[in-house]
Design a protein around this motif. Sequence first.
Motif, PDB file in Angstrom:
ATOM      1  N   ILE A   1       0.830  -1.214   0.000  1.00 53.85           N
ATOM      2  CA  ILE A   1       0.000   0.000   0.000  1.00 53.85           C
ATOM      3  C   ILE A   1       0.864   1.263   0.000  1.00 53.85           C
ATOM      4  O   ILE A   1       0.363   2.363   0.168  1.00 53.85           O
ATOM      5  CB  ILE A   1      -0.996   0.013   1.195  1.00 53.85           C
ATOM      6  CG1 ILE A   1      -0.273  -0.113   2.532  1.00 53.85           C
ATOM      7  CG2 ILE A   1      -2.076  -1.046   1.009  1.00 53.85           C
ATOM      8  CD1 ILE A   1      -1.158   0.083   3.755  1.00 53.85           C
ATOM      9  N   GLY A   2       2.187   1.099  -0.176  1.00 52.62           N
ATOM     10  CA  GLY A   2       3.081   2.253  -0.272  1.00 52.62           C
ATOM     11  C   GLY A   2       3.200   3.053   1.012  1.00 52.62           C
ATOM     12  O   GLY A   2       3.374   4.270   0.975  1.00 52.62           O
ATOM     13  N   LYS A   3       3.110   2.351   2.165  1.00 58.25           N
ATOM     14  CA  LYS A   3       3.187   3.041   3.457  1.00 58.25           C
ATOM     15  C   LYS A   3       4.393   2.542   4.242  1.00 58.25           C
ATOM     16  O   LYS A   3       4.686   1.349   4.264  1.00 58.25           O
ATOM     17  CB  LYS A   3       1.931   2.786   4.298  1.00 58.25           C
ATOM     18  CG  LYS A   3       0.655   3.290   3.668  1.00 58.25           C
ATOM     19  CD  LYS A   3       0.472   4.757   3.912  1.00 58.25           C
ATOM     20  CE  LYS A   3      -0.901   5.198   3.422  1.00 58.25           C
ATOM     21  NZ  LYS A   3      -0.968   6.612   3.204  1.00 58.25           N
ATOM     22  N   GLU A   4       5.060   3.477   4.919  1.00 57.28           N
ATOM     23  CA  GLU A   4       6.189   3.155   5.780  1.00 57.28           C
ATOM     24  C   GLU A   4       5.679   2.478   7.061  1.00 57.28           C
ATOM     25  O   GLU A   4       4.497   2.575   7.395  1.00 57.28           O
ATOM     26  CB  GLU A   4       6.940   4.466   6.096  1.00 57.28           C
ATOM     27  CG  GLU A   4       8.303   4.294   6.710  1.00 57.28           C
ATOM     28  CD  GLU A   4       9.204   3.349   5.964  1.00 57.28           C
ATOM     29  OE1 GLU A   4       9.461   2.258   6.505  1.00 57.28           O
ATOM     30  OE2 GLU A   4       9.663   3.680   4.859  1.00 57.28           O
ATOM     31  N   TRP A   5       6.573   1.780   7.783  1.00 56.39           N
ATOM     32  CA  TRP A   5       6.177   1.052   8.992  1.00 56.39           C
ATOM     33  C   TRP A   5       5.450   1.960   9.973  1.00 56.39           C
ATOM     34  O   TRP A   5       4.389   1.621  10.480  1.00 56.39           O
ATOM     35  CB  TRP A   5       7.409   0.423   9.675  1.00 56.39           C
ATOM     36  CG  TRP A   5       7.041  -0.462  10.814  1.00 56.39           C
ATOM     37  CD1 TRP A   5       6.837  -1.814  10.750  1.00 56.39           C
ATOM     38  CD2 TRP A   5       6.803  -0.088  12.180  1.00 56.39           C
ATOM     39  NE1 TRP A   5       6.482  -2.285  11.986  1.00 56.39           N
ATOM     40  CE2 TRP A   5       6.453  -1.248  12.890  1.00 56.39           C
ATOM     41  CE3 TRP A   5       6.837   1.113  12.878  1.00 56.39           C
ATOM     42  CZ2 TRP A   5       6.153  -1.246  14.247  1.00 56.39           C
ATOM     43  CZ3 TRP A   5       6.537   1.124  14.232  1.00 56.39           C
ATOM     44  CH2 TRP A   5       6.194  -0.058  14.902  1.00 56.39           C
ATOM     45  N   TRP A   6       6.025   3.147  10.254  1.00 57.00           N
ATOM     46  CA  TRP A   6       5.426   4.035  11.256  1.00 57.00           C
ATOM     47  C   TRP A   6       4.041   4.512  10.824  1.00 57.00           C
ATOM     48  O   TRP A   6       3.171   4.719  11.668  1.00 57.00           O
ATOM     49  CB  TRP A   6       6.349   5.213  11.585  1.00 57.00           C
ATOM     50  CG  TRP A   6       6.547   6.190  10.463  1.00 57.00           C
ATOM     51  CD1 TRP A   6       7.535   6.168   9.522  1.00 57.00           C
ATOM     52  CD2 TRP A   6       5.751   7.336  10.168  1.00 57.00           C
ATOM     53  NE1 TRP A   6       7.386   7.221   8.657  1.00 57.00           N
ATOM     54  CE2 TRP A   6       6.307   7.953   9.034  1.00 57.00           C
ATOM     55  CE3 TRP A   6       4.620   7.905  10.764  1.00 57.00           C
ATOM     56  CZ2 TRP A   6       5.776   9.108   8.457  1.00 57.00           C
ATOM     57  CZ3 TRP A   6       4.080   9.049  10.191  1.00 57.00           C
ATOM     58  CH2 TRP A   6       4.657   9.638   9.054  1.00 57.00           C
TER      59      TRP A   6
END
Length: 123
Positions: A64-69
């Motif tokens: 989904i193109g999201k970083e871990w944080w």
Amino acid sequence: TVTGEGTATNESNGETLTTTAKVTMDGDKFTSVEFDETYKDSEGNDTTKKTLKDDYNMKPASEIGKEWWEQAEFLEDYIEQNGVDGIELGEDGKATNEDVLTGCTMNIKPYVEAIKAAKDNAK
């Protein structure tokens, strides 16, 4: 209002990662949910994934193109709104709830375990 802390561990690439969760409860409702995961950085020092923010570099691998944080914050907000008991996990530790998957597609099993432990410890 009561607070609690909980931890859970999981193995990743031969390393033991520790998740620490802190919750604040008002009766059965979460008013605050926070968690982070500790692991070794490239130099072997303990750090957390939230400390690293974009330097953790999960975004390229994220479906989904999201970083871990970003995914962690989504999950924290989701649990504050909906609680933790309704989250269903698949064999891979990922949520099977469509409304969770819209913002969090990583293995969340240790995070859910730590949050449930924090809820149980809240007093």
